[in-house]
Design a protein around this motif. Structure first.
Motif, mmCIF file in Angstrom:
data_model
loop_
_atom_site.group_PDB
_atom_site.id
_atom_site.type_symbol
_atom_site.label_atom_id
_atom_site.label_comp_id
_atom_site.label_asym_id
_atom_site.label_seq_id
_atom_site.Cartn_x
_atom_site.Cartn_y
_atom_site.Cartn_z
ATOM 1 N N MET A 1 0.827 -1.219 0.000
ATOM 2 C CA MET A 1 0.000 0.000 0.000
ATOM 3 C C MET A 1 0.858 1.266 0.000
ATOM 4 O O MET A 1 0.342 2.345 0.149
ATOM 5 C CB MET A 1 -0.911 -0.009 1.233
ATOM 6 N N LYS A 2 2.164 1.079 -0.158
ATOM 7 C CA LYS A 2 3.054 2.239 -0.091
ATOM 8 C C LYS A 2 2.721 3.256 -1.179
ATOM 9 O O LYS A 2 2.686 4.460 -0.956
ATOM 10 C CB LYS A 2 4.511 1.744 -0.189
ATOM 11 N N ARG A 3 2.455 2.725 -2.398
ATOM 12 C CA ARG A 3 2.157 3.637 -3.515
ATOM 13 C C ARG A 3 0.897 4.441 -3.230
ATOM 14 O O ARG A 3 0.829 5.631 -3.493
ATOM 15 C CB ARG A 3 1.983 2.844 -4.803
ATOM 16 N N LEU A 4 -0.103 3.772 -2.721
ATOM 17 C CA LEU A 4 -1.363 4.473 -2.435
ATOM 18 C C LEU A 4 -1.131 5.540 -1.369
ATOM 19 O O LEU A 4 -1.665 6.646 -1.458
ATOM 20 C CB LEU A 4 -2.433 3.467 -1.973
ATOM 21 N N LYS A 5 -0.306 5.204 -0.410
ATOM 22 C CA LYS A 5 -0.025 6.149 0.682
ATOM 23 C C LYS A 5 0.547 7.457 0.117
ATOM 24 O O LYS A 5 0.140 8.555 0.498
ATOM 25 C CB LYS A 5 0.966 5.511 1.657
ATOM 26 N N ASP A 6 1.497 7.316 -0.827
ATOM 27 C CA ASP A 6 2.105 8.512 -1.415
ATOM 28 C C ASP A 6 1.172 9.199 -2.401
ATOM 29 O O ASP A 6 1.105 10.408 -2.480
ATOM 30 C CB ASP A 6 3.402 8.135 -2.149
ATOM 31 N N HIS A 7 0.448 8.385 -3.152
ATOM 32 C CA HIS A 7 -0.356 8.889 -4.266
ATOM 33 C C HIS A 7 -1.638 9.574 -3.791
ATOM 34 O O HIS A 7 -2.036 10.602 -4.327
ATOM 35 C CB HIS A 7 -0.698 7.708 -5.172
ATOM 36 N N ASP A 8 -2.300 8.949 -2.817
ATOM 37 C CA ASP A 8 -3.578 9.502 -2.359
ATOM 38 C C ASP A 8 -3.714 9.262 -0.847
ATOM 39 O O ASP A 8 -4.404 8.340 -0.400
ATOM 40 C CB ASP A 8 -4.739 8.837 -3.116
ATOM 41 N N PRO A 9 -3.021 10.092 -0.063
ATOM 42 C CA PRO A 9 -3.004 9.871 1.391
ATOM 43 C C PRO A 9 -4.391 9.910 2.026
ATOM 44 O O PRO A 9 -4.625 9.251 3.038
ATOM 45 C CB PRO A 9 -2.136 11.024 1.914
ATOM 46 N N GLU A 10 -5.319 10.625 1.367
ATOM 47 C CA GLU A 10 -6.662 10.732 1.945
ATOM 48 C C GLU A 10 -7.372 9.367 1.924
ATOM 49 O O GLU A 10 -7.908 8.899 2.928
ATOM 50 C CB GLU A 10 -7.446 11.748 1.115
ATOM 51 N N VAL A 11 -7.371 8.761 0.728
ATOM 52 C CA VAL A 11 -8.012 7.445 0.609
ATOM 53 C C VAL A 11 -7.235 6.424 1.430
ATOM 54 O O VAL A 11 -7.817 5.595 2.143
ATOM 55 C CB VAL A 11 -8.117 6.999 -0.871
ATOM 56 N N TYR A 12 -5.916 6.497 1.345
ATOM 57 C CA TYR A 12 -5.069 5.562 2.086
ATOM 58 C C TYR A 12 -5.428 5.572 3.577
ATOM 59 O O TYR A 12 -5.607 4.525 4.203
ATOM 60 C CB TYR A 12 -3.593 5.918 1.903
#
Ligand SMILES: Cc1ncc(COP(=O)(O)O)c(C=O)c1O
Length: 432
Positions: A1-12
């Motif tokens: 989930m690292k990519r999601l964390k950087d890409h869209d912290p809100e959804v993450y």
């Protein structure tokens, strides 16, 4: 989930919070479960990019050589698991699988005889607020007031009186097994199609712990995400030789068709567009898991936990509809406890014990209030809990329900719930 964390912290961060909620709480909703890492990975794969309208080998799009194999794998595994002749794994959900059943077997205005929603049935079995009750003439059977169980004589009388074109079996909140042979005899007597919706019991049926409807029903629908422990989705099946007893039909075109062909067409293009190939891949993985020996051990444990919990509830003075359970769920009638289903759901929720309020047969409360709760064991059994834990969960639930206005009691229970959940961790990998 690292990519999601950087890409869209809100959804993450919302996914993180939901994972934490699932991890810290006691999931006792009978229709929920926790899928394996492998199922989740398949769902999060490149297959979400692919359009594949049609069926393996007969697509309306190019580039389907790999997804064809994936879909065939899912179909073949389901055939082995349920001893089925034909399977369609494309329905996006249980409700759309059921829509395809209606489109195949009934014309608008024709009569369905199904289990009353307030006696454990499902919205798609003819409820007036659902397409099934809006489009078709839905009539209902219910459980006996004395036993809380289905009485086949009453169902036969009703079927003879109303002469339905289709009879449905299956439920969202019925704690007992079904007598499919008796249903089939009734269907044959009145000339009706027999449809079983095994959404709730697909897991114990796959592992032969409950009766298999496929030899008796003309068509079987299911979800894949409840006791079967797969991704959210639906599936349609026909048992060996079931089609022979139905005969071939040519209702629309001049060409003689099998019922399975009509069902395939009712899924696509009848009620859906492109199939969700990433979900079908995850269904294949889950069906593969269900063919393993330890899935039977899991299902045995689910039923054992359910019976243990039911027994403890009864010792604590709770009325269970039908006096117990044969399957993964129990329906607790709270009318002798001076608390409504809504109050119980709210108070239990504050202690992180998640259940849903549920109508009980002959309920006098509205569906928003209800007199009961539905409790299921599949999810917490997946986390590894056994009879000892489920006995304690019944006791904790009793503590909350008998003192539902006491914040002290609720917080005390909540902290014990968290302690138990910590001992049976869920998805440590999601945030990794
Ligand atoms: C018996 C039954 N059929 C169908 C469904 C609908 O499934 P879905 O929510 O996937 O549409 C459910 C869901 O709870 C169900 O219990």
């Amino acid at each position: 989930m690292k990519r999601l964390k950087d890409h869209d912290p809100e959804v993450y961060s919302l996914i993180e919070k939901e994972t934490e909620r699932q991890n810290n709480g006691m999931e006792l909703i009978a229709s929920e479960n926790f899928v394996s890492k492998a199922v989740m990975e398949a769902m999060g794969s490149s297959l979400t990019n692919k359009y594949a309208e049609g069926l393996p080998g007969k697509r309306y799009y190019g580039g389907c050589k790999y997804v064809d194999i994936v879909e065939d794998l899912a179909r073949d595994r389901a055939k082995i698991l349920y001893n089925a002749d034909w399977v369609n794994v494309q329905p996006h959900s249980g409700a759309t699988a059921n829509a395809a059943v209606y489109l195949t077997f009934l014309k608008p205005g024709e009569t369905l005889l199904g289990l009353d929603l307030s006696h454990g049935g499902h919205l798609t079995h003819g409820s007036p607020v659902n397409f099934s009750g809006i489009t078709y003439n839905a009539q209902f059977y219910g459980v006996s007031k004395e036993t809380g169980r289905l009485d086949m004589n009453i169902i036969r009388d009703k079927a003879k009186k109303i002469k339905p074109k289709m009879i449905s079996i299956g439920a969202s909140a019925y704690p007992r097994d079904f007598d499919y042979e008796a249903f089939r005899n009734i269907a044959d007597e009145v000339g009706a199609f027999l449809w079983m919706d095994m959404a709730h019991t697909a897991g114990p049926i796959a592992t032969k712990l409950l009766n298999n409807p496929l030899p008796y029903a003309h068509v079987v629908s299911t979800t894949t995400h409840k006791t079967l422990r797969g991704p959210r989705g639906g599936m349609l099946l026909i048992g060996r030789d079931a089609e022979n007893t139905l005969g071939k039909v040519a209702p629309k075109s001049g060409r003689v068709k099998m019922w399975s062909e009509l069902l395939d067409s009712a899924v696509f293009p009848g009620t859906q567009g492109g199939p969700l190939m990433h979900v079908i891949a995850a269904k294949a993985v889950a069906l593969g898991e269900a063919l393993q020996k330890d899935f039977t051990t899991y299902q045995e444990q689910v039923l054992k936990n359910s019976k243990t919990m039911a027994a403890r509830f009864m010792e604590l003075g709770y009325d269970l509809v039908s006096g117990g359970t044969d399957n993964h769920l129990m329906l607790v009638d709270l009318r002798n406890k001076g608390i409504t289903g809504k109050e119980a759901e709210d108070a239990l929720g504050r202690a992180d014990l998640t259940v849903n309020k549920n109508m009980v047969p002959f309920d006098t409360q509205s569906p928003f209030v209800t007199s009961g709760i539905r409790v299921g064991t599949p999810a917490m059994t997946t986390r590894g809990m056994g009879p000892e834990e489920f006995t304690r969960i019944a006791e904790l639930m009793d503590m909350v329900m008998t003192s539902h206005t006491s914040e002290d009691v609720i917080q005390k229970v909540r902290s014990e719930v968290h302690g138990m959940c910590e001992r049976f961790p869920l998805y440590d990998f999601v945030t990794a």
